[in-house]
Design a protein around this motif. Sequence first.
Motif, mmCIF file in Angstrom:
data_model
loop_
_atom_site.group_PDB
_atom_site.id
_atom_site.type_symbol
_atom_site.label_atom_id
_atom_site.label_comp_id
_atom_site.label_asym_id
_atom_site.label_seq_id
_atom_site.Cartn_x
_atom_site.Cartn_y
_atom_site.Cartn_z
ATOM 1 N N LEU A 142 57.912 20.075 24.128
ATOM 2 C CA LEU A 142 58.088 21.524 24.031
ATOM 3 C C LEU A 142 56.950 22.122 23.208
ATOM 4 O O LEU A 142 56.728 21.742 22.061
ATOM 5 C CB LEU A 142 59.431 21.870 23.381
ATOM 6 C CG LEU A 142 59.707 23.360 23.216
ATOM 7 C CD1 LEU A 142 59.780 24.039 24.582
ATOM 8 C CD2 LEU A 142 60.985 23.589 22.452
ATOM 9 N N THR A 143 56.212 23.038 23.808
ATOM 10 C CA THR A 143 55.053 23.643 23.150
ATOM 11 C C THR A 143 55.110 25.154 23.303
ATOM 12 O O THR A 143 55.248 25.658 24.412
ATOM 13 C CB THR A 143 53.747 23.113 23.780
ATOM 14 O OG1 THR A 143 53.740 21.703 23.688
ATOM 15 C CG2 THR A 143 52.535 23.666 23.078
ATOM 16 N N SER A 159 37.713 33.276 30.855
ATOM 17 C CA SER A 159 37.761 34.711 30.547
ATOM 18 C C SER A 159 39.024 35.081 29.779
ATOM 19 O O SER A 159 39.047 36.044 29.030
ATOM 20 C CB SER A 159 37.673 35.528 31.839
ATOM 21 O OG SER A 159 38.750 35.211 32.683
ATOM 22 N N SER A 160 40.100 34.300 29.962
ATOM 23 C CA SER A 160 41.346 34.541 29.240
ATOM 24 C C SER A 160 41.985 33.195 28.896
ATOM 25 O O SER A 160 42.896 32.741 29.588
ATOM 26 C CB SER A 160 42.283 35.394 30.092
ATOM 27 O OG SER A 160 43.458 35.654 29.385
ATOM 28 N N PRO A 161 41.518 32.568 27.814
ATOM 29 C CA PRO A 161 41.998 31.214 27.503
ATOM 30 C C PRO A 161 43.470 31.130 27.125
ATOM 31 O O PRO A 161 44.074 30.083 27.257
ATOM 32 C CB PRO A 161 41.111 30.781 26.336
ATOM 33 C CG PRO A 161 40.538 32.021 25.780
ATOM 34 C CD PRO A 161 40.520 33.035 26.873
ATOM 35 N N THR A 162 44.071 32.231 26.705
ATOM 36 C CA THR A 162 45.474 32.181 26.275
ATOM 37 C C THR A 162 46.470 32.578 27.363
ATOM 38 O O THR A 162 47.670 32.611 27.112
ATOM 39 C CB THR A 162 45.692 33.102 25.057
ATOM 40 O OG1 THR A 162 45.311 34.438 25.423
ATOM 41 C CG2 THR A 162 44.897 32.637 23.864
ATOM 42 N N GLU A 163 45.990 32.856 28.573
ATOM 43 C CA GLU A 163 46.905 33.290 29.633
ATOM 44 C C GLU A 163 47.881 32.194 30.059
ATOM 45 O O GLU A 163 48.866 32.484 30.735
ATOM 46 C CB GLU A 163 46.128 33.811 30.838
ATOM 47 C CG GLU A 163 45.450 32.744 31.663
ATOM 48 C CD GLU A 163 44.641 33.314 32.820
ATOM 49 O OE1 GLU A 163 44.731 34.520 33.083
ATOM 50 O OE2 GLU A 163 43.923 32.526 33.455
ATOM 51 N N ILE A 164 47.657 30.963 29.656
ATOM 52 C CA ILE A 164 48.527 29.856 30.050
ATOM 53 C C ILE A 164 49.719 29.689 29.112
ATOM 54 O O ILE A 164 50.566 28.840 29.348
ATOM 55 C CB ILE A 164 47.729 28.529 30.134
ATOM 56 C CG1 ILE A 164 46.872 28.337 28.890
ATOM 57 C CG2 ILE A 164 46.884 28.459 31.351
ATOM 58 C CD1 ILE A 164 47.371 27.266 28.036
ATOM 59 N N ILE A 170 57.386 27.935 29.746
ATOM 60 C CA ILE A 170 58.370 27.726 30.819
ATOM 61 C C ILE A 170 58.368 26.273 31.273
ATOM 62 O O ILE A 170 59.425 25.638 31.396
ATOM 63 C CB ILE A 170 58.086 28.682 32.004
ATOM 64 C CG1 ILE A 170 58.351 30.125 31.576
ATOM 65 C CG2 ILE A 170 58.925 28.315 33.219
ATOM 66 C CD1 ILE A 170 57.835 31.170 32.547
ATOM 67 N N ALA A 171 57.177 25.732 31.513
ATOM 68 C CA ALA A 171 57.076 24.348 32.003
ATOM 69 C C ALA A 171 57.587 23.348 30.977
ATOM 70 O O ALA A 171 58.332 22.415 31.307
ATOM 71 C CB ALA A 171 55.630 24.028 32.377
ATOM 72 N N SER A 172 57.205 23.540 29.702
ATOM 73 C CA SER A 172 57.647 22.580 28.689
ATOM 74 C C SER A 172 59.140 22.716 28.401
ATOM 75 O O SER A 172 59.817 21.727 28.136
ATOM 76 C CB SER A 172 56.808 22.699 27.412
ATOM 77 O OG SER A 172 56.940 23.966 26.819
ATOM 78 N N ALA A 173 59.682 23.929 28.475
ATOM 79 C CA ALA A 173 61.137 24.109 28.296
ATOM 80 C C ALA A 173 61.902 23.448 29.438
ATOM 81 O O ALA A 173 62.915 22.777 29.216
ATOM 82 C CB ALA A 173 61.483 25.589 28.209
ATOM 83 N N ALA A 174 61.407 23.596 30.664
ATOM 84 C CA ALA A 174 62.054 22.952 31.811
ATOM 85 C C ALA A 174 61.986 21.430 31.674
ATOM 86 O O ALA A 174 62.971 20.732 31.953
ATOM 87 C CB ALA A 174 61.390 23.392 33.113
ATOM 88 N N ALA A 175 60.837 20.921 31.225
ATOM 89 C CA ALA A 175 60.699 19.472 31.033
ATOM 90 C C ALA A 175 61.646 18.978 29.942
ATOM 91 O O ALA A 175 62.267 17.919 30.081
ATOM 92 C CB ALA A 175 59.251 19.130 30.681
ATOM 93 N N LEU A 176 61.774 19.747 28.856
ATOM 94 C CA LEU A 176 62.662 19.359 27.756
ATOM 95 C C LEU A 176 64.116 19.328 28.201
ATOM 96 O O LEU A 176 64.846 18.369 27.939
ATOM 97 C CB LEU A 176 62.490 20.315 26.575
ATOM 98 C CG LEU A 176 63.439 20.090 25.406
ATOM 99 C CD1 LEU A 176 63.130 18.750 24.734
ATOM 100 C CD2 LEU A 176 63.315 21.216 24.399
ATOM 101 N N ILE A 177 64.543 20.359 28.903
ATOM 102 C CA ILE A 177 65.935 20.413 29.384
ATOM 103 C C ILE A 177 66.201 19.259 30.349
ATOM 104 O O ILE A 177 67.238 18.585 30.267
ATOM 105 C CB ILE A 177 66.230 21.786 30.033
ATOM 106 C CG1 ILE A 177 66.225 22.880 28.953
ATOM 107 C CG2 ILE A 177 67.555 21.774 30.788
ATOM 108 C CD1 ILE A 177 66.179 24.292 29.500
ATOM 109 N N SER A 178 65.260 19.014 31.247
ATOM 110 C CA SER A 178 65.415 17.898 32.198
ATOM 111 C C SER A 178 65.488 16.567 31.467
ATOM 112 O O SER A 178 66.319 15.712 31.803
ATOM 113 C CB SER A 178 64.247 17.874 33.186
ATOM 114 O OG SER A 178 64.187 19.065 33.912
#
Length: 195
Positions: A142-143, A159-164, A170-178
Amino acid sequence: MVNLIWAFMAIVGIIYAMFNGTMEEVNKALFESADEAVKLSIGLISILVFWLGIMKIAEEAGILRVLAKLLRPIVVKIFPEIPKDHPAMGYILSNFTANIFGLGNAATPLGIKAMEEMKKLSGTDTASRSMITFLAINTAGLTLIPSTVIAIRMQYNSSSPTEIVGTTIIASAAALISALLLDRFFYYRSLRRKE
């Protein structure tokens, strides 16, 4: 084992290049990659030092203690076999906090210490339920602030390094719940088999 796989792949690639007549391109790619790796590493050092400094400031300001207090009730429920005041609990909370801030490099030694303490608790060389759960959660990672990925994107002039950040959460929360659901599923399944 992984070292053997990498060595095998490198040897096969070199042999293929020798027979294919592309050894010069392989040498060029090898040295360019090494140069790029050094430049990337140096660029990452500055970002990691910055975030480690922020982490130290947060620790001195008590923010990490507050975050650990907020996480403690959840962590106690996830790891019911570990006593609340055991050192393993402190290492687990510190590891989770470092991972939340995207400091995987700082979280690794804390995770190793947590595993050592959990091994002392279990008294065997077999992975305990807590160790398996901890590994599953760490693998999910979770990050909230993916500082290393942001640093890499900055290094390559995004051009936008923080857009991820949003998609990472979302991805890390889904991975944590799974990971937690699968961990619990297999744990309770093993309990039913023993009965």
